[in-house]
Enzyme design. Structure first.
Site, short mmCIF file in Angstrom:
data_model
loop_
_atom_site.label_atom_id
_atom_site.label_comp_id
_atom_site.label_asym_id
_atom_site.label_seq_id
_atom_site.Cartn_x
_atom_site.Cartn_y
_atom_site.Cartn_z
CG HIS A 124 1.51 10.58 0.31
ND1 HIS A 124 2.70 11.21 0.12
CD2 HIS A 124 1.82 9.25 0.40
CE1 HIS A 124 3.69 10.32 0.07
NE2 HIS A 124 3.17 9.12 0.24
CG HIS A 141 4.03 5.65 4.13
ND1 HIS A 141 2.90 6.42 4.24
CD2 HIS A 141 4.56 5.91 2.92
CE1 HIS A 141 2.76 7.13 3.12
NE2 HIS A 141 3.77 6.83 2.30
CD GLU A 162 -14.27 -5.07 15.53
OE1 GLU A 162 -13.07 -5.14 15.82
OE2 GLU A 162 -15.17 -5.56 16.22
CG HIS A 170 0.77 5.16 -1.25
ND1 HIS A 170 1.63 5.20 -2.34
CD2 HIS A 170 1.43 5.82 -0.26
CE1 HIS A 170 2.74 5.84 -2.01
NE2 HIS A 170 2.66 6.22 -0.75
CD GLU A 186 8.17 9.58 2.79
OE1 GLU A 186 8.54 10.39 3.67
OE2 GLU A 186 7.57 9.91 1.76
O1 2HA Z 1 8.54 5.23 -0.92
O2 2HA Z 1 5.57 5.90 -0.33
O3 2HA Z 1 6.04 8.35 0.47
C1 2HA Z 1 7.47 5.70 -1.64
C2 2HA Z 1 6.56 6.43 -0.77
C3 2HA Z 1 6.90 7.81 -0.45
ZN ZN Z 2 4.07 7.29 0.29
#
Ligand code: 2HA
Ligand code: ZN
Length: 270
Positions: free
Chosen positions: A210, A139, A169, A141, A116
């Site tokens: 995602h 980033h 908040e 998940h 990414e």
């Molecule tokens: O690197 O999260 O979006 C793994 C991820 C890809």
């Molecule tokens: Zn990801």
């Protein structure tokens, strides 16, 4: 030269990835972090004239030429960063040509930066254009945030409003709201460009089905943004199948904005 394994920025990456893994946000190799470093600070730990190897970035980031980042590696698991930072992290400098990353340390097993990287570097460029102090792109998940994208209207206004309405908040922590992309193939320059475009306006960008991106001046700011969305998404999922009879009204949100002098996104309220 000081020992790189004791550098505060390595320590911060170790602590943050371990924390995110422990929270269950980053299964397997999920998630990635990049942090812009101060070259003078890095020079206390590394000889900046010594490039271990060069790696093509696959896109042009001339605006970042000469800038140094610590980043997580592709295919690497957050849970493994703490015991083995040298194989799971890398310190890269964007070369003058803007299309090459110069590896200064890490990725010792021959690996490379996160898939990414386009979204990270393009987002750094976008955030720096509106906030010269921005340092971190993160980033992840997070479980409940992901689940909320399965069941909630994905318009930025609707998504942000629900979060603002369910946790006092939220408007304080992210008055700029949450940007939302359509579902896209990850790891591409296209999703990188789309994320960066949103990052000019938002410090949080949801990738439906995602994960999420957060940006900040510090690791705590980027983490805290994602953490606040995730906590609120959890409460949304706990309650959304029940008749909700109490939430924060627009007038109350406006009162909060007044009390905290928030420059909030006005068009997200009625
Ligand atoms: O690197 O999260 O979006 C793994 C991820 C890809
Ligand atoms: Zn990801």
């Amino acid at each position: 030269m000081k020992d790189i394994f004791t550098a505060p920025f390595v320590e911060e990456m170790k602590q943050t990835t371990a924390n995110m893994y422990r929270l269950g946000w980053d299964e397997r190799n999920g998630g990635n972090i990049s942090m812009l470093l101060d070259a003078r600070e890095v020079a206390e730990y590394l000889d900046l004239t010594r490039v271990v190897r060069t790696i093509p970035t696959g896109f042009e980031a001339k605006a970042l030429a000469g800038k140094i980042f610590i980043v997580t590696g592709t295919g690497k698991y957050f849970k493994n960063v703490t015991p083995d930072p040298e194989n799971n992290l890398g310190i890269i400098r964007i070369a003058e040509d803007g299309v090459t990353a110069e590896l200064l340390w890490g990725f010792a097993d021959g690996s490379r930066f996160t898939s990414e990287l386009p979204a990270h570097l393009m987002s750094h460029i976008a955030r720096l254009s509106v906030d010269p102090e921005n340092r971190v792109i993160m980033h992840s998940h997070p479980t409940n945030t992901l689940a909320m994208t399965y069941v909630h209207d994905l318009s930025e206004r609707a998504f942000t409003r629900t979060l603002w309405q369910l946790n006092t908040e939220c408007i304080v922590v992210f008055p700029d709201g949450v940007g939302v992309l359509p579902w896209m193939v990850c790891g591409t320059n296209e999703i990188g460009e789309a994320t960066a475009e949103k990052m000019k306006e938002f410090r949080l960008v949801v990738w439906p089905v995602h994960g999420i991106y957060g940006a900040g001046r510090t690791m705590d700011e980027a983490f805290g943004l994602i953490e606040t969305v995730e906590k609120t998404a959890m409460t949304y999922l706990l309650a959304s199948h029940l008749p909700i009879i109490n939430k924060i009204s627009d007038d109350q949100l406006k009162a909060l904005a007044k009390r905290f002098a928030l420059d909030y996104r006005k068009e997200f309220l009625d």
